[in-house]
Design a protein around this motif. Sequence first.
Motif, PDB file in Angstrom:
ATOM      1  N   ALA A  14       0.845  -1.183   0.000  1.00  0.00           N
ATOM      2  CA  ALA A  14       0.000   0.000   0.000  1.00  0.00           C
ATOM      3  C   ALA A  14       0.885   1.239   0.000  1.00  0.00           C
ATOM      4  O   ALA A  14       2.023   1.207   0.471  1.00  0.00           O
ATOM      5  CB  ALA A  14      -0.894   0.002   1.232  1.00  0.00           C
ATOM      6  N   HIS A  15       0.344   2.319  -0.558  1.00  0.00           N
ATOM      7  CA  HIS A  15       1.083   3.576  -0.500  1.00  0.00           C
ATOM      8  C   HIS A  15       0.142   4.769  -0.621  1.00  0.00           C
ATOM      9  O   HIS A  15      -1.043   4.630  -0.902  1.00  0.00           O
ATOM     10  CB  HIS A  15       2.194   3.641  -1.557  1.00  0.00           C
ATOM     11  CG  HIS A  15       1.726   3.891  -2.964  1.00  0.00           C
ATOM     12  ND1 HIS A  15       2.584   4.211  -3.989  1.00  0.00           N
ATOM     13  CD2 HIS A  15       0.481   3.872  -3.531  1.00  0.00           C
ATOM     14  CE1 HIS A  15       1.910   4.377  -5.099  1.00  0.00           C
ATOM     15  NE2 HIS A  15       0.636   4.182  -4.862  1.00  0.00           N
ATOM     16  N   ARG A  16       0.718   5.910  -0.387  1.00  0.00           N
ATOM     17  CA  ARG A  16       0.054   7.173  -0.647  1.00  0.00           C
ATOM     18  C   ARG A  16       1.093   8.107  -1.246  1.00  0.00           C
ATOM     19  O   ARG A  16       2.167   8.298  -0.660  1.00  0.00           O
ATOM     20  CB  ARG A  16      -0.462   7.799   0.650  1.00  0.00           C
ATOM     21  CG  ARG A  16      -1.150   9.116   0.381  1.00  0.00           C
ATOM     22  CD  ARG A  16      -1.376   9.948   1.615  1.00  0.00           C
ATOM     23  NE  ARG A  16      -2.221  11.079   1.275  1.00  0.00           N
ATOM     24  CZ  ARG A  16      -2.377  12.155   2.032  1.00  0.00           C
ATOM     25  NH1 ARG A  16      -1.768  12.235   3.199  1.00  0.00           N
ATOM     26  NH2 ARG A  16      -3.140  13.151   1.633  1.00  0.00           N
ATOM     27  N   LEU A  33      -6.000   9.948  -7.481  1.00  0.00           N
ATOM     28  CA  LEU A  33      -6.428   8.833  -6.617  1.00  0.00           C
ATOM     29  C   LEU A  33      -5.293   8.338  -5.738  1.00  0.00           C
ATOM     30  O   LEU A  33      -5.531   7.834  -4.644  1.00  0.00           O
ATOM     31  CB  LEU A  33      -6.946   7.672  -7.474  1.00  0.00           C
ATOM     32  CG  LEU A  33      -8.274   7.887  -8.190  1.00  0.00           C
ATOM     33  CD1 LEU A  33      -8.564   6.695  -9.109  1.00  0.00           C
ATOM     34  CD2 LEU A  33      -9.400   8.076  -7.182  1.00  0.00           C
ATOM     35  N   CYS A  34      -4.062   8.458  -6.208  1.00  0.00           N
ATOM     36  CA  CYS A  34      -2.914   7.963  -5.433  1.00  0.00           C
ATOM     37  C   CYS A  34      -2.612   8.859  -4.229  1.00  0.00           C
ATOM     38  O   CYS A  34      -1.760   8.534  -3.408  1.00  0.00           O
ATOM     39  CB  CYS A  34      -1.679   7.815  -6.315  1.00  0.00           C
ATOM     40  SG  CYS A  34      -1.655   6.251  -7.222  1.00  0.00           S
ATOM     41  N   ASN A  35      -3.330   9.992  -4.119  1.00  0.00           N
ATOM     42  CA  ASN A  35      -3.163  10.881  -2.960  1.00  0.00           C
ATOM     43  C   ASN A  35      -4.126  10.530  -1.824  1.00  0.00           C
ATOM     44  O   ASN A  35      -4.048  11.108  -0.742  1.00  0.00           O
ATOM     45  CB  ASN A  35      -3.358  12.341  -3.410  1.00  0.00           C
ATOM     46  CG  ASN A  35      -3.057  13.341  -2.308  1.00  0.00           C
ATOM     47  OD1 ASN A  35      -3.902  14.163  -1.945  1.00  0.00           O
ATOM     48  ND2 ASN A  35      -1.863  13.280  -1.764  1.00  0.00           N
ATOM     49  N   TYR A  39      -4.720   5.624   1.916  1.00  0.00           N
ATOM     50  CA  TYR A  39      -3.836   4.680   1.212  1.00  0.00           C
ATOM     51  C   TYR A  39      -4.616   3.768   0.250  1.00  0.00           C
ATOM     52  O   TYR A  39      -5.848   3.735   0.269  1.00  0.00           O
ATOM     53  CB  TYR A  39      -3.010   3.836   2.204  1.00  0.00           C
ATOM     54  CG  TYR A  39      -2.224   4.703   3.159  1.00  0.00           C
ATOM     55  CD1 TYR A  39      -0.963   5.180   2.800  1.00  0.00           C
ATOM     56  CD2 TYR A  39      -2.754   5.082   4.393  1.00  0.00           C
ATOM     57  CE1 TYR A  39      -0.254   6.006   3.661  1.00  0.00           C
ATOM     58  CE2 TYR A  39      -2.052   5.912   5.252  1.00  0.00           C
ATOM     59  CZ  TYR A  39      -0.804   6.371   4.888  1.00  0.00           C
ATOM     60  OH  TYR A  39      -0.115   7.184   5.727  1.00  0.00           O
ATOM     61  N   HIS A  40      -3.863   3.053  -0.576  1.00  0.00           N
ATOM     62  CA  HIS A  40      -4.446   2.090  -1.516  1.00  0.00           C
ATOM     63  C   HIS A  40      -3.319   1.153  -1.935  1.00  0.00           C
ATOM     64  O   HIS A  40      -2.140   1.464  -1.743  1.00  0.00           O
ATOM     65  CB  HIS A  40      -5.038   2.806  -2.738  1.00  0.00           C
ATOM     66  CG  HIS A  40      -3.991   3.519  -3.517  1.00  0.00           C
ATOM     67  ND1 HIS A  40      -3.530   4.760  -3.170  1.00  0.00           N
ATOM     68  CD2 HIS A  40      -3.253   3.130  -4.579  1.00  0.00           C
ATOM     69  CE1 HIS A  40      -2.577   5.120  -4.002  1.00  0.00           C
ATOM     70  NE2 HIS A  40      -2.373   4.159  -4.857  1.00  0.00           N
ATOM     71  N   GLY A  41      -3.677   0.025  -2.525  1.00  0.00           N
ATOM     72  CA  GLY A  41      -2.657  -0.984  -2.803  1.00  0.00           C
ATOM     73  C   GLY A  41      -2.369  -1.181  -4.276  1.00  0.00           C
ATOM     74  O   GLY A  41      -3.163  -0.801  -5.143  1.00  0.00           O
ATOM     75  N   HIS A  42      -1.209  -1.759  -4.526  1.00  0.00           N
ATOM     76  CA  HIS A  42      -0.840  -2.185  -5.881  1.00  0.00           C
ATOM     77  C   HIS A  42      -0.236  -3.582  -5.809  1.00  0.00           C
ATOM     78  O   HIS A  42       0.378  -3.950  -4.807  1.00  0.00           O
ATOM     79  CB  HIS A  42       0.212  -1.252  -6.489  1.00  0.00           C
ATOM     80  CG  HIS A  42      -0.305   0.107  -6.816  1.00  0.00           C
ATOM     81  ND1 HIS A  42      -1.065   0.375  -7.920  1.00  0.00           N
ATOM     82  CD2 HIS A  42      -0.156   1.288  -6.168  1.00  0.00           C
ATOM     83  CE1 HIS A  42      -1.367   1.670  -7.951  1.00  0.00           C
ATOM     84  NE2 HIS A  42      -0.832   2.255  -6.892  1.00  0.00           N
ATOM     85  N   ASN A  43      -0.400  -4.317  -6.919  1.00  0.00           N
ATOM     86  CA  ASN A  43       0.304  -5.592  -7.091  1.00  0.00           C
ATOM     87  C   ASN A  43       1.545  -5.297  -7.918  1.00  0.00           C
ATOM     88  O   ASN A  43       1.470  -5.209  -9.139  1.00  0.00           O
ATOM     89  CB  ASN A  43      -0.575  -6.598  -7.828  1.00  0.00           C
ATOM     90  CG  ASN A  43      -1.788  -6.983  -7.015  1.00  0.00           C
ATOM     91  OD1 ASN A  43      -1.671  -7.286  -5.831  1.00  0.00           O
ATOM     92  ND2 ASN A  43      -2.944  -6.965  -7.644  1.00  0.00           N
ATOM     93  N   TYR A 124       6.706  -2.966 -12.435  1.00  0.00           N
ATOM     94  CA  TYR A 124       5.334  -2.720 -12.897  1.00  0.00           C
ATOM     95  C   TYR A 124       4.487  -2.333 -11.703  1.00  0.00           C
ATOM     96  O   TYR A 124       4.380  -3.097 -10.745  1.00  0.00           O
ATOM     97  CB  TYR A 124       4.739  -3.988 -13.528  1.00  0.00           C
ATOM     98  CG  TYR A 124       5.235  -4.282 -14.911  1.00  0.00           C
ATOM     99  CD1 TYR A 124       6.498  -4.840 -15.114  1.00  0.00           C
ATOM    100  CD2 TYR A 124       4.447  -4.014 -16.027  1.00  0.00           C
ATOM    101  CE1 TYR A 124       6.957  -5.108 -16.398  1.00  0.00           C
ATOM    102  CE2 TYR A 124       4.893  -4.286 -17.318  1.00  0.00           C
ATOM    103  CZ  TYR A 124       6.153  -4.835 -17.490  1.00  0.00           C
ATOM    104  OH  TYR A 124       6.591  -5.103 -18.757  1.00  0.00           O
ATOM    105  N   GLU A 125       3.868  -1.157 -11.775  1.00  0.00           N
ATOM    106  CA  GLU A 125       2.922  -0.774 -10.719  1.00  0.00           C
ATOM    107  C   GLU A 125       1.518  -1.265 -11.084  1.00  0.00           C
ATOM    108  O   GLU A 125       0.714  -1.605 -10.219  1.00  0.00           O
ATOM    109  CB  GLU A 125       2.934   0.736 -10.515  1.00  0.00           C
ATOM    110  CG  GLU A 125       2.141   1.172  -9.290  1.00  0.00           C
ATOM    111  CD  GLU A 125       2.320   2.643  -8.988  1.00  0.00           C
ATOM    112  OE1 GLU A 125       3.040   2.950  -8.026  1.00  0.00           O
ATOM    113  OE2 GLU A 125       1.762   3.476  -9.728  1.00  0.00           O
ATOM    114  N   THR A 126       1.236  -1.262 -12.369  1.00  0.00           N
ATOM    115  CA  THR A 126       0.016  -1.862 -12.906  1.00  0.00           C
ATOM    116  C   THR A 126       0.462  -2.637 -14.144  1.00  0.00           C
ATOM    117  O   THR A 126       1.598  -2.473 -14.599  1.00  0.00           O
ATOM    118  CB  THR A 126      -1.019  -0.785 -13.333  1.00  0.00           C
ATOM    119  OG1 THR A 126      -0.548  -0.159 -14.524  1.00  0.00           O
ATOM    120  CG2 THR A 126      -1.241   0.258 -12.247  1.00  0.00           C
TER     121      THR A 126
HETATM  122 NI    NI Z   1      -0.847   4.229  -6.327  1.00  0.00          NI
END
Ligand code: NI
Length: 135
Positions: A14-16, A33-35, A39-43, A124-126
Amino acid sequence: MLVTVSRKAHFNAAHRLNNPELSEAENAEIFGLCNNEFYHGHNYELIVSVRGEIDPKTGYVVDMKWLKDLIKKEVEDRYDHKNLNLQTEDFKNLNPTAEYIAVVIWERLRKHIPNSLTLKVTLYETPRNFVEVGE
Ligand code: NI
């Protein structure tokens, strides 16, 4: 002849994205959205590539078991299932963009890779967004 060997790895985190030097409005504008303050997550998908001559003794450029263990220790054990901003030293004071995450991973791994070998980190973030650091 130069040969590149690569190892894939993976972590969820997760990050912000936020720059404390900027106003709330500017952060919202730049990071969208990343702000999100919650927080939110990425694979994250990671590809670590090492390039060099084949060692005639082993037939390897680098021992993949060794590389796998290095990535586990330096990256996965630190970041997997963590909040990068709150739970890692690396990003307490560094905005955890894909760019900076890739740079920090490159720096962490570079210290352990023999000088005769070049190192490239692809993160790869996405599935569609990725960054590359190194040679
Ligand atoms: Ni993000």
